[in-house]
Scaffold this motif. Structure first.
Motif, PDB file in Angstrom:
ATOM      1  N   THR A 197       0.824  -1.113   0.024  1.00  0.00           N
ATOM      2  CA  THR A 197       0.021  -0.097  -0.028  1.00  0.00           C
ATOM      3  C   THR A 197       0.904   1.165  -0.031  1.00  0.00           C
ATOM      4  O   THR A 197       2.061   1.180   0.485  1.00  0.00           O
ATOM      5  N   PHE A 198       0.272   2.273  -0.500  1.00  0.00           N
ATOM      6  CA  PHE A 198       0.855   3.825  -0.294  1.00  0.00           C
ATOM      7  C   PHE A 198       0.122   4.262   0.775  1.00  0.00           C
ATOM      8  O   PHE A 198      -1.206   4.738   0.636  1.00  0.00           O
ATOM      9  N   LEU A 199       0.680   4.996   1.675  1.00  0.00           N
ATOM     10  CA  LEU A 199      -0.010   5.836   2.897  1.00  0.00           C
ATOM     11  C   LEU A 199       0.860   7.036   3.047  1.00  0.00           C
ATOM     12  O   LEU A 199       2.167   7.001   3.232  1.00  0.00           O
ATOM     13  N   VAL A 200       0.194   8.264   3.048  1.00  0.00           N
ATOM     14  CA  VAL A 200       0.943   9.503   3.364  1.00  0.00           C
ATOM     15  C   VAL A 200       1.135   9.348   4.654  1.00  0.00           C
ATOM     16  O   VAL A 200       0.692   8.810   5.818  1.00  0.00           O
ATOM     17  N   PRO A 201       2.299  10.182   5.209  1.00  0.00           N
ATOM     18  CA  PRO A 201       2.561  10.296   6.762  1.00  0.00           C
ATOM     19  C   PRO A 201       1.798  10.562   7.676  1.00  0.00           C
ATOM     20  O   PRO A 201       1.617   9.647   8.694  1.00  0.00           O
ATOM     21  N   ALA A 202       0.699  11.566   7.301  1.00  0.00           N
ATOM     22  CA  ALA A 202      -0.360  11.638   8.293  1.00  0.00           C
ATOM     23  C   ALA A 202      -1.182  10.440   8.580  1.00  0.00           C
ATOM     24  O   ALA A 202      -1.509  10.178   9.759  1.00  0.00           O
ATOM     25  N   SER A 203      -1.329   9.511   7.409  1.00  0.00           N
ATOM     26  CA  SER A 203      -2.152   8.297   7.472  1.00  0.00           C
ATOM     27  C   SER A 203      -1.384   7.450   8.458  1.00  0.00           C
ATOM     28  O   SER A 203      -2.137   6.736   9.332  1.00  0.00           O
ATOM     29  N   ILE A 204       0.077   7.258   8.211  1.00  0.00           N
ATOM     30  CA  ILE A 204       0.579   6.232   8.837  1.00  0.00           C
ATOM     31  C   ILE A 204       0.609   6.694  10.577  1.00  0.00           C
ATOM     32  O   ILE A 204       0.355   5.814  11.425  1.00  0.00           O
ATOM     33  N   VAL A 420      -2.992  22.898  20.817  1.00  0.00           N
ATOM     34  CA  VAL A 420      -4.307  23.375  19.758  1.00  0.00           C
ATOM     35  C   VAL A 420      -4.856  21.726  19.767  1.00  0.00           C
ATOM     36  O   VAL A 420      -4.437  20.674  19.850  1.00  0.00           O
ATOM     37  N   ASP A 421      -5.999  21.844  18.989  1.00  0.00           N
ATOM     38  CA  ASP A 421      -6.637  20.489  18.942  1.00  0.00           C
ATOM     39  C   ASP A 421      -6.326  19.628  17.752  1.00  0.00           C
ATOM     40  O   ASP A 421      -6.148  18.319  17.811  1.00  0.00           O
ATOM     41  N   LYS A 422      -5.617  20.348  16.611  1.00  0.00           N
ATOM     42  CA  LYS A 422      -5.286  19.622  15.624  1.00  0.00           C
ATOM     43  C   LYS A 422      -4.210  20.515  14.886  1.00  0.00           C
ATOM     44  O   LYS A 422      -4.143  21.613  15.063  1.00  0.00           O
ATOM     45  N   ILE A 423      -3.432  19.902  14.075  1.00  0.00           N
ATOM     46  CA  ILE A 423      -2.563  20.570  13.141  1.00  0.00           C
ATOM     47  C   ILE A 423      -3.034  20.573  11.769  1.00  0.00           C
ATOM     48  O   ILE A 423      -3.329  19.631  11.209  1.00  0.00           O
ATOM     49  N   GLU A 424      -3.100  21.820  11.126  1.00  0.00           N
ATOM     50  CA  GLU A 424      -3.456  21.914   9.815  1.00  0.00           C
ATOM     51  C   GLU A 424      -2.801  21.401   8.603  1.00  0.00           C
ATOM     52  O   GLU A 424      -1.424  21.557   8.771  1.00  0.00           O
ATOM     53  N   ARG A 425      -3.197  20.532   7.694  1.00  0.00           N
ATOM     54  CA  ARG A 425      -2.476  19.846   6.839  1.00  0.00           C
ATOM     55  C   ARG A 425      -3.145  20.205   5.193  1.00  0.00           C
ATOM     56  O   ARG A 425      -4.479  20.390   5.399  1.00  0.00           O
ATOM     57  N   THR A 426      -2.446  19.815   4.274  1.00  0.00           N
ATOM     58  CA  THR A 426      -3.063  19.911   3.076  1.00  0.00           C
ATOM     59  C   THR A 426      -3.412  18.597   2.617  1.00  0.00           C
ATOM     60  O   THR A 426      -3.473  17.762   3.638  1.00  0.00           O
ATOM     61  N   PHE A 427      -4.014  18.427   1.596  1.00  0.00           N
ATOM     62  CA  PHE A 427      -4.730  17.171   1.076  1.00  0.00           C
ATOM     63  C   PHE A 427      -3.903  16.027   1.170  1.00  0.00           C
ATOM     64  O   PHE A 427      -4.583  14.915   1.289  1.00  0.00           O
ATOM     65  N   ASN A 428      -2.682  16.205   0.918  1.00  0.00           N
ATOM     66  CA  ASN A 428      -1.676  14.954   0.956  1.00  0.00           C
ATOM     67  C   ASN A 428      -0.995  14.941   1.971  1.00  0.00           C
ATOM     68  O   ASN A 428       0.018  14.093   2.156  1.00  0.00           O
ATOM     69  N   LYS A 430       0.774  17.059   3.757  1.00  0.00           N
ATOM     70  CA  LYS A 430       1.875  18.119   4.206  1.00  0.00           C
ATOM     71  C   LYS A 430       1.338  19.043   5.254  1.00  0.00           C
ATOM     72  O   LYS A 430       0.133  19.523   5.443  1.00  0.00           O
ATOM     73  N   LEU A 431       2.283  19.606   5.993  1.00  0.00           N
ATOM     74  CA  LEU A 431       2.079  20.590   7.037  1.00  0.00           C
ATOM     75  C   LEU A 431       1.631  21.763   6.088  1.00  0.00           C
ATOM     76  O   LEU A 431       2.416  22.253   5.418  1.00  0.00           O
ATOM     77  N   ASN A 432       0.451  22.460   6.502  1.00  0.00           N
ATOM     78  CA  ASN A 432       0.080  23.777   6.179  1.00  0.00           C
ATOM     79  C   ASN A 432       0.714  24.875   6.671  1.00  0.00           C
ATOM     80  O   ASN A 432      -0.016  25.428   7.876  1.00  0.00           O
ATOM     81  N   ARG A 433       2.043  25.086   6.511  1.00  0.00           N
ATOM     82  CA  ARG A 433       2.543  26.191   6.965  1.00  0.00           C
ATOM     83  C   ARG A 433       2.171  27.509   6.977  1.00  0.00           C
ATOM     84  O   ARG A 433       2.200  28.438   7.811  1.00  0.00           O
ATOM     85  N   THR A 434       1.401  27.839   5.725  1.00  0.00           N
ATOM     86  CA  THR A 434       0.993  28.986   5.401  1.00  0.00           C
ATOM     87  C   THR A 434      -0.407  29.271   6.403  1.00  0.00           C
ATOM     88  O   THR A 434      -0.492  30.570   6.444  1.00  0.00           O
ATOM     89  N   PHE A 435      -0.959  28.560   6.911  1.00  0.00           N
ATOM     90  CA  PHE A 435      -1.933  28.559   7.748  1.00  0.00           C
ATOM     91  C   PHE A 435      -1.731  29.392   9.116  1.00  0.00           C
ATOM     92  O   PHE A 435      -2.441  30.097   9.736  1.00  0.00           O
ATOM     93  N   TYR A 436      -0.314  28.866   9.458  1.00  0.00           N
ATOM     94  CA  TYR A 436       0.230  29.701  10.709  1.00  0.00           C
ATOM     95  C   TYR A 436       0.814  31.071  10.577  1.00  0.00           C
ATOM     96  O   TYR A 436       1.450  31.249  11.524  1.00  0.00           O
ATOM     97  N   LYS A 437       0.973  31.503   9.359  1.00  0.00           N
ATOM     98  CA  LYS A 437       1.505  32.794   9.176  1.00  0.00           C
ATOM     99  C   LYS A 437       0.821  34.044   9.199  1.00  0.00           C
ATOM    100  O   LYS A 437      -0.511  33.711   8.902  1.00  0.00           O
TER     101      LYS A 437
END
Length: 437
Positions: A197-204, A420-428, A430-437
């Protein structure tokens, strides 16, 4: 063979009764799949040399449509299934008003990264086959494999796994994401001896947190797991190696623009978070003077659709210049350092937030985190660490800072902290760093 559909014809001749795709309780063998693709291709002949946009779905019908568009001599442009109608019409209009540069373009895959601006990445038929060959040779795809796809099929991470499966006449098991974890594990009850299988790091990370016992139960069936799209935390890699001691665990360097470039089995004696292995058969990389990674070979995109200026900004000859920072070790293995645009310049020190995040995740009670630069009234700017903690864990910024001081240089220890309750990520993932800027 020069096109993925040629392998489909070959599969139907050599393995007509072999199950090609399983999805939602339905299945289709290679003979049936080819027949459906040929029928649909005849209906699409009018779109020859045109781009055909269509909504993505995790289904057999999606792959029938995808292959049929190619077979009809058109270009496939799979779009997000939940895209608003106005946005879908806007992109469809954009695709229909511009010409296709040559007959070799097979797909236009839209990617936004963290910029928010969609870019139509043109993928050639040759690049599709080259990516498939890379994966077959480097990761050991075989005819008797059942490959489980959880991610959206309009993105390179999951779509690229269709290629080696078809090239080997193996079986695809398609799931609607990982929201139903029971469905994921039930897939491994199918009558196959070898799964991957293929899993993005957030799924793992999610599976490790909630389903480690279930992962252990399928360890003997799980031939390999590939991850990519985002950096994987060292602690997660080590835990996965412990739970799946005999499974090949690959960390891959790839992007929509570059294709599949290199891969590294971190469960073969060296568990190194930054390592992405050596070049694959049809690809290569080099480290530029500014430490960015430049890729070359047969897997590269053909450019950005309708944007020659943007294409020229990243392509030079048969190379694509990325914003990823890397280095090569003495064995020719690629190591990722971070993104050039993610580097933080703090008081003259340039640092990667990934290093700080890896250190923080090794602290007791920390489930997820992200480190970013924020304004500070005294220093001008400072590091801030956002953390998600285990249920019932009492987070202390003072204790967290003390912990990090044992693992990082003083200037890398964040000054500010927030739970925080959760860390924002993109669809794949990745950490959504722009959300925190």
């Amino acid at each position: 063979m020069n096109r993925i559909e040629e392998y489909l014809f070959n599969d139907a001749e050599l393995f007509p009764d072999r199950t090609a795709i399983i999805c939602g309780g339905k299945s289709v063998n290679y003979s049936e799949l080819l027949a459906r693709v040929v029928r649909r291709a005849e209906e699409l002949r009018q779109f020859r040399n045109h781009v055909v946009p269509f909504r993505t779905s995790q289904s057999i019908d999606f792959l029938v449509e995808y292959f049929a568009i190619h077979l009809a001599g058109a270009v496939a442009a799979p779009l997000e299934k939940d895209m608003p109608s106005d946005r879908y019409e806007e992109l469809s209009s954009f695709l229909s008003t511009r010409s296709i540069p040559g007959s070799e373009i097979a797909d236009i895959l839209f990617t936004t990264g963290t910029t928010g601006k969609p870019k139509g990445v043109m993928i050639s038929h040759g690049a599709i086959v080259a990516n498939g060959e890379n994966l077959v040779e480097s990761q050991g795809f075989s005819h008797d494999l059942a490959f489980v796809i959880c991610g959206p099929l309009n993105h390179i991470g999951s779509l690229s796994k269709v290629y080696p499966v078809i090239m080997q006449g193996a079986t695809l098991c398609i799931l609607e994401g990982l929201k139903d974890m029971d469905a994921f594990f039930r897939t491994f009850e199918l009558p196959y001896d070898r799964f991957a299988t293929f899993l993005v790091p957030a799924s793992i990370r999610m599976l490790l947190r909630f389903c480690s016992a279930s992962l252990m139960k399928i360890a003997d069936k799980l031939e390999f797991v590939e991850t990519g799209a985002a950096p994987m935390y060292q602690s997660d890699m080590e835990e996965l190696c412990r739970i799946l001691p005999h499974t090949r665990l690959y960390n891959t360097y790839a992007s929509t623009e570059t294709g599949i470039i290199s891969t590294f089995n971190y469960n073969a004696g060296e568990c190194i978070a930054s390592c992405l292995g050596t070049r694959m058969k049809n690809s290569g990389f080099r480290i530029c003077d500014d430490s960015t990674i430049s890729c070359f070979g047969k897997t590269l995109m053909s450019g950005y659709f309708g944007d020659d200026e943007l294409s020229a900004s990243v392509m030079s000859g048969n190379e694509i210049h990325t914003a990823d920072l890397g280095r090569c070790d003495s064995r020719g293995r690629l190591h990722i350092i971070g993104r050039k645009d993610d580097l933080i310049n703090l008081g003259g020190f340039k640092l990667s937030p990934v290093e700080i995040e890896n250190a923080a995740l090794s602290a007791p009670g920390i489930v997820d985190c992200i480190c970013t630069e924020v304004p500070d009234v005294i220093a001008g700017s400072a590091l801030k660490l956002f953390v998600v903690v285990e249920k019932g864990f009492e987070f202390s910024p003072r204790k967290m800072a003390a912990f990090l001081k044992t693992r990082l240089e003083p200037y890398k220890v964040p000054l500010k902290y927030a739970q925080v309750d959760k860390i924002e990520r993109t669809f794949n993932g990745k950490l959504n760093r722009t959300f925190y800027k």
